[in-house]
Design a protein around this motif. Sequence first.
Motif, PDB file in Angstrom:
ATOM      1  N   SER A 178      -8.997  -5.874  -1.825  1.00 44.94           N
ATOM      2  CA  SER A 178      -8.116  -4.769  -2.187  1.00 44.94           C
ATOM      3  C   SER A 178      -8.899  -3.691  -2.931  1.00 44.94           C
ATOM      4  O   SER A 178      -9.658  -3.982  -3.852  1.00 44.94           O
ATOM      5  CB  SER A 178      -6.937  -5.259  -3.033  1.00 44.94           C
TER       6      SER A 178
ATOM      7  N   ASP B 107       0.815  -1.212   0.000  1.00 44.12           N
ATOM      8  CA  ASP B 107       0.000   0.000   0.000  1.00 44.12           C
ATOM      9  C   ASP B 107       0.851   1.267   0.000  1.00 44.12           C
ATOM     10  O   ASP B 107       0.429   2.296  -0.513  1.00 44.12           O
ATOM     11  CB  ASP B 107      -0.942   0.017   1.212  1.00 44.12           C
TER      12      ASP B 107
ATOM     13  N   THR C 296      -4.030   2.445  -3.031  1.00 40.02           N
ATOM     14  CA  THR C 296      -4.498   1.088  -2.779  1.00 40.02           C
ATOM     15  C   THR C 296      -4.674   0.884  -1.287  1.00 40.02           C
ATOM     16  O   THR C 296      -4.049   1.568  -0.471  1.00 40.02           O
ATOM     17  CB  THR C 296      -3.522   0.007  -3.301  1.00 40.02           C
ATOM     18  N   GLN C 297      -5.508  -0.064  -0.963  1.00 37.18           N
ATOM     19  CA  GLN C 297      -5.651  -0.488   0.426  1.00 37.18           C
ATOM     20  C   GLN C 297      -5.987  -1.974   0.414  1.00 37.18           C
ATOM     21  O   GLN C 297      -6.959  -2.390  -0.218  1.00 37.18           O
ATOM     22  CB  GLN C 297      -6.751   0.297   1.133  1.00 37.18           C
TER      23      GLN C 297
END
Length: 176
Positions: free
Chosen positions: A93, A26, A69-70
């Motif tokens: 995601s 991330d 992103t996570q």
Amino acid sequence: MEPALQALLHREAIRSCVVRLARGEDRRDAELIRSCWWPDARFDYGVHAGDFETYLAWVVPGADAIKNTQHVLGQTYLKLSGDSARAETQVISYHRVAMGEGDRDTCIGGRYLDRFEKRGEEWRIADRVMLYDWEQEWGAAADWSKGVMGYPFSAEHFPGRAKGDYSERWFAGQQA
């Protein structure tokens, strides 16, 4: 040491490795990512596969179009076998993607199938396969850089990685 306690410690080391990797991905942090994979490791994400250096070059710096992103990790099912282990970790995601006509949000649900090896005292990934269970296009991305749900942020650090990563300073004890 009691075998049950030793197994618990091994399981926690493996789960910790998966969590560190998600954080590294991330943040596109090459050193944190490197600490989770053996140098001779392999990966296959269906859309890209190869050795660890190929993976690292793919993830860091990452595609310019992917702005954020996570990775949210769920349960990890583990099978230990001496100095090796197999783990299946649920993952969701989120990705903010620049599409040329504005940003879009997408979400993917799947599972990491990781083969871990313990070398010396350290557990790392030796091989990873990504399985995809679903993907959902969420549409045009909302601009949350100044607040959420109609409420303005009271300080610059609240919108997460959109304006640097406050959590890095927070962990270092340097709160702003």
